[in-house]
Design a protein around this motif. Structure first.
Motif, PDB file in Angstrom:
ATOM      1  N   TYR A  90      -3.232   4.970  -2.031  1.00 17.33           N
ATOM      2  CA  TYR A  90      -3.705   4.049  -0.998  1.00 17.33           C
ATOM      3  C   TYR A  90      -4.982   3.364  -1.448  1.00 17.33           C
ATOM      4  O   TYR A  90      -5.880   3.996  -2.017  1.00 17.33           O
ATOM      5  CB  TYR A  90      -3.941   4.794   0.317  1.00 17.33           C
ATOM      6  N   ASN A 113       0.836  -1.201   0.000  1.00 23.17           N
ATOM      7  CA  ASN A 113       0.000   0.000   0.000  1.00 23.17           C
ATOM      8  C   ASN A 113       0.871   1.251   0.000  1.00 23.17           C
ATOM      9  O   ASN A 113       2.021   1.206   0.405  1.00 23.17           O
ATOM     10  CB  ASN A 113      -0.888  -0.017   1.242  1.00 23.17           C
ATOM     11  N   GLY A 114       0.304   2.356  -0.499  1.00 26.21           N
ATOM     12  CA  GLY A 114       1.000   3.632  -0.416  1.00 26.21           C
ATOM     13  C   GLY A 114       2.099   3.823  -1.443  1.00 26.21           C
ATOM     14  O   GLY A 114       3.032   4.581  -1.223  1.00 26.21           O
TER      15      GLY A 114
END
Lengths: 104, 104
Positions: free
Chosen positions: A68, A24-25
């Motif tokens: 995200y 994620n991210g």
DNA sequence: ACCATAGGCAACCAAAAGGTTGCCTGTCAA
DNA sequence: TTGACAGGCAACCTTTTGGTTGCCTATGGT
């Protein structure tokens, strides 16, 4: 909900979601590495659709843009839409089976 | 699986599935009545895509063509794809929350 | 201060999707 | 046996989609 279904209709976009689920991210450049068959602009466009569908939330920080995963819309589809079909699954299957047998 | 996602991407097609879930085994003409905003050919095209995706099974009987819902592909998507996102839901949500808070 | 890096914008293009119209075929019923 | 009904086929058109290229902006490191 229509936007979510449309967003999920493309294999490249699902791949992006998978990449974010995996890690994620990620930034745009990082995501571009994972979809190396596309140009950066191509990836950008897909990400915009995902964002419009609410499946991805972005944050610009300096010269980086972080992406995200937002799992809520997928969850809603599962609950509000798919579950209706699960509910009727057995009934539909037996109707289907009966129809096919009658065909002989 | 791609065909199923693509088939589900259109609101008209989802409406057809809903109609069959409501009452299974309808003929083309009956389904046309429910999607009155489209011509018969339009409905036919949608039904063909649904059939190619395996979501609908048809049976011609005399001059009628009956359409049956096949819930299996939707079920597979729920199990093989969506469940992965459910699994990571809490983790993704807290990552998202953390990112948004850090933004301040 | 400068340059490499990260990303955005806009125009453009080809292919696919969604929909229509017109006509043809097969089937049942009177 | 003839006509109405159910559906299929094919051509066509418009809009959307997926993707590219070229150029511009902003940011951070050295």
């Amino acid at each position: 909900m229509d936007l979510v279904f449309k967003a999920l209709a493309d294999a490249g976009r699902r791949q992006l979601l998978d990449a974010l689920r995996e890690r994620n991210g990620q930034t745009l450049s990082e995501l571009c590495d994972e979809l190396s068959e596309l140009t950066r602009q191509g990836v950008t466009k897909h990400l915009r659709l995902l964002e419009e569908a609410g499946l991805v939330v972005t944050m610009r920080r300096g010269r980086h843009k972080y992406h995200y995963l937002n799992p809520v819309p997928i969850n809603e589809i599962a609950e509000r839409w798919i579950s209706n079909y699960e509910k009727d699954k057995l009934r539909a299957l037996s109707a289907l089976k009966a129809a096919l047998e009658e065909e002989s």
